[in-house]
Write a protein that holds these residues in place. Sequence first.
Motif, mmCIF file in Angstrom:
data_model
loop_
_atom_site.group_PDB
_atom_site.id
_atom_site.type_symbol
_atom_site.label_atom_id
_atom_site.label_comp_id
_atom_site.label_asym_id
_atom_site.label_seq_id
_atom_site.Cartn_x
_atom_site.Cartn_y
_atom_site.Cartn_z
ATOM 1 N N HIS A 1 0.816 -0.688 0.176
ATOM 2 C CA HIS A 1 -0.104 -0.150 0.042
ATOM 3 C C HIS A 1 0.692 1.161 0.094
ATOM 4 C CE1 HIS A 1 -4.644 1.755 1.377
ATOM 5 N NE2 HIS A 1 -3.894 1.952 0.499
ATOM 6 N N VAL A 2 2.059 1.981 0.738
ATOM 7 C CA VAL A 2 2.491 2.312 0.931
ATOM 8 C C VAL A 2 3.552 2.633 -0.076
ATOM 9 C CG1 VAL A 2 5.250 2.918 1.790
ATOM 10 C CG2 VAL A 2 3.461 2.339 3.455
ATOM 11 N N SER A 3 3.960 1.543 -0.763
ATOM 12 C CA SER A 3 4.289 1.207 -2.611
ATOM 13 C C SER A 3 3.308 1.771 -3.300
ATOM 14 C CB SER A 3 4.809 -0.237 -2.997
ATOM 15 O OG SER A 3 5.819 -0.001 -4.130
ATOM 16 N N GLU A 4 2.294 1.856 -3.552
ATOM 17 C CA GLU A 4 1.116 2.530 -5.087
ATOM 18 C C GLU A 4 1.574 4.000 -4.140
ATOM 19 O OE1 GLU A 4 -0.524 1.442 -7.195
ATOM 20 O OE2 GLU A 4 0.449 -1.030 -6.831
ATOM 21 N N ILE A 5 1.055 4.198 -2.789
ATOM 22 C CA ILE A 5 1.422 5.698 -2.943
ATOM 23 C C ILE A 5 2.034 6.220 -3.187
ATOM 24 C CG2 ILE A 5 1.486 7.422 -0.527
ATOM 25 C CD1 ILE A 5 -0.392 5.036 0.851
ATOM 26 N N ALA A 6 3.454 6.100 -2.680
ATOM 27 C CA ALA A 6 4.820 6.346 -2.967
ATOM 28 C C ALA A 6 4.729 6.691 -4.158
ATOM 29 C CB ALA A 6 5.865 5.928 -2.602
ATOM 30 N N THR A 7 4.635 5.703 -4.983
ATOM 31 C CA THR A 7 4.748 5.240 -6.656
ATOM 32 C C THR A 7 3.892 6.497 -7.174
ATOM 33 O OG1 THR A 7 4.932 3.036 -6.778
ATOM 34 C CG2 THR A 7 4.581 4.292 -8.613
ATOM 35 N N VAL A 8 2.674 6.997 -6.989
ATOM 36 C CA VAL A 8 1.596 7.902 -7.638
ATOM 37 C C VAL A 8 2.179 9.501 -7.067
ATOM 38 C CG1 VAL A 8 -0.290 9.238 -6.977
ATOM 39 C CG2 VAL A 8 -0.470 6.877 -7.165
ATOM 40 N N LEU A 9 2.793 9.268 -5.962
ATOM 41 C CA LEU A 9 3.522 10.484 -5.585
ATOM 42 C C LEU A 9 4.047 11.074 -6.416
ATOM 43 C CD1 LEU A 9 4.023 13.157 -3.732
ATOM 44 C CD2 LEU A 9 4.108 11.828 -2.291
ATOM 45 N N MET A 10 5.539 9.753 -6.262
ATOM 46 C CA MET A 10 7.333 10.375 -7.946
ATOM 47 C C MET A 10 6.442 10.805 -8.475
ATOM 48 S SD MET A 10 9.792 10.331 -7.793
ATOM 49 C CE MET A 10 10.836 9.936 -6.235
ATOM 50 N N GLU A 11 5.118 9.832 -9.797
ATOM 51 C CA GLU A 11 5.125 10.068 -10.733
ATOM 52 C C GLU A 11 4.551 11.705 -10.996
ATOM 53 O OE1 GLU A 11 3.438 5.715 -12.255
ATOM 54 O OE2 GLU A 11 2.059 7.042 -10.749
ATOM 55 N N SER A 12 4.114 11.814 -9.860
ATOM 56 C CA SER A 12 3.795 13.166 -10.240
ATOM 57 C C SER A 12 4.987 14.612 -9.904
ATOM 58 C CB SER A 12 2.281 13.768 -8.918
ATOM 59 O OG SER A 12 1.886 14.565 -9.109
ATOM 60 N N LEU A 13 5.818 14.361 -9.220
ATOM 61 C CA LEU A 13 6.589 14.923 -9.077
ATOM 62 C C LEU A 13 7.928 15.016 -10.400
ATOM 63 C CD1 LEU A 13 7.940 14.184 -4.890
ATOM 64 C CD2 LEU A 13 7.103 16.671 -5.860
ATOM 65 N N VAL A 14 7.712 14.080 -11.222
ATOM 66 C CA VAL A 14 8.837 14.210 -11.978
ATOM 67 C C VAL A 14 7.424 15.437 -13.070
ATOM 68 C CG1 VAL A 14 10.000 12.484 -13.374
ATOM 69 C CG2 VAL A 14 9.905 12.175 -11.122
ATOM 70 N N ASP A 15 6.602 14.985 -13.570
ATOM 71 C CA ASP A 15 5.616 15.245 -14.751
ATOM 72 C C ASP A 15 5.834 17.052 -14.119
ATOM 73 O OD1 ASP A 15 5.686 13.067 -15.871
ATOM 74 O OD2 ASP A 15 3.473 12.659 -14.646
ATOM 75 N N ASN A 16 5.588 17.283 -12.854
ATOM 76 C CA ASN A 16 4.752 18.712 -12.769
ATOM 77 C C ASN A 16 5.822 19.651 -11.833
ATOM 78 O OD1 ASN A 16 2.151 18.427 -13.467
ATOM 79 N ND2 ASN A 16 2.054 16.858 -11.757
ATOM 80 N N GLN A 17 7.546 19.066 -11.077
ATOM 81 C CA GLN A 17 7.880 19.625 -10.798
ATOM 82 C C GLN A 17 8.962 18.915 -9.906
ATOM 83 O OE1 GLN A 17 6.731 21.424 -7.260
ATOM 84 N NE2 GLN A 17 8.384 22.888 -6.663
ATOM 85 N N PRO A 18 9.998 18.487 -11.603
ATOM 86 C CA PRO A 18 11.610 17.623 -12.022
ATOM 87 C C PRO A 18 12.269 18.494 -11.445
ATOM 88 C CG PRO A 18 10.736 18.570 -14.024
ATOM 89 C CD PRO A 18 9.439 18.782 -12.751
ATOM 90 N N GLN A 19 11.843 19.751 -11.014
ATOM 91 C CA GLN A 19 13.631 20.710 -9.620
ATOM 92 C C GLN A 19 13.493 20.202 -8.552
ATOM 93 O OE1 GLN A 19 10.769 21.759 -11.262
ATOM 94 N NE2 GLN A 19 9.811 23.264 -9.824
ATOM 95 N N LEU A 20 12.638 19.793 -8.104
ATOM 96 C CA LEU A 20 12.855 18.910 -6.359
ATOM 97 C C LEU A 20 13.363 17.548 -6.446
ATOM 98 C CD1 LEU A 20 9.218 19.354 -4.925
ATOM 99 C CD2 LEU A 20 11.486 20.444 -4.296
ATOM 100 N N LEU A 21 14.362 17.438 -7.905
ATOM 101 C CA LEU A 21 14.730 15.404 -7.945
ATOM 102 C C LEU A 21 16.206 16.040 -9.011
ATOM 103 C CD1 LEU A 21 11.430 13.701 -9.225
ATOM 104 C CD2 LEU A 21 12.923 13.434 -6.741
ATOM 105 N N VAL A 22 16.497 17.401 -8.828
ATOM 106 C CA VAL A 22 17.521 17.805 -9.242
ATOM 107 C C VAL A 22 18.675 17.408 -8.171
ATOM 108 C CG1 VAL A 22 19.253 18.978 -10.543
ATOM 109 C CG2 VAL A 22 16.880 19.909 -11.284
ATOM 110 N N GLY A 23 20.101 16.061 -8.876
ATOM 111 C CA GLY A 23 20.605 15.990 -8.000
ATOM 112 C C GLY A 23 20.640 14.725 -7.870
#
Length: 214
Positions: A1-23
């Motif tokens: 369940h945690v894995s599904e939540i984290a996956t959905v959150l990460m997909e949205s971050l990469v699509d909409n705010q990738p600058q947070l993940l730089v580095g």
Amino acid sequence: HVSEIATVLMESLVDNQPQLLVGYLGCETEGSVKRHKRRFVEFVREAALYHDLGKNTIIPVVDNDYRPLTDQEFRIVKRHPEMGLKYLALDPKLAKYHDTTLGHHKWYNGKGGYPADFDNTRSPYRLLIDILTLSDCLQAATERIGRNYKNPKTFNTVINEFRHDAGTRYNPQVVEFIERHPELAHRLNWLLTDGWMDIYYMIYRKYIDRPVSK
């Protein structure tokens, strides 16, 4: 369940705010983050699957009782991040999940949570730890089964708690990101309400569908 939540959150971050993940994960530009979306999604999915491995050392009655935990029981539960490392050590390929397993109960500012001697603020996986922490807390606070010593909270209640503790317990950028993207919040809310039934069915269907031997 945690894995599904984290996956959905990460997909949205990469699509909409990738600058947070730089580095992170070898990506030094926003474009690289977007091109390697699968790398980020797979990392958090796997990290979430492994984060509670240490609970295999805890008898189920301690983690799933119908009453508040005693101080002694809570001390036992607090050891599970460190105990999880012994399982990760069985395969060198799992070493990359060391910090997310060890740090998923640490506060964002590093001043609370456990284990006390792990400094999550210096980890090269810090944001990834934060994402896993938020996902784990969302699941734990809203869970309807398995944690019978407490009543589940609503999604909005938990988000309000995240907002209140943003900058101390939780990463303020990730909390703000969820609040600014209602489609993401809606998807997360579904995963925590109606969606959890589908997730648990997918996990246990091989046992449910197994024919009864005569």
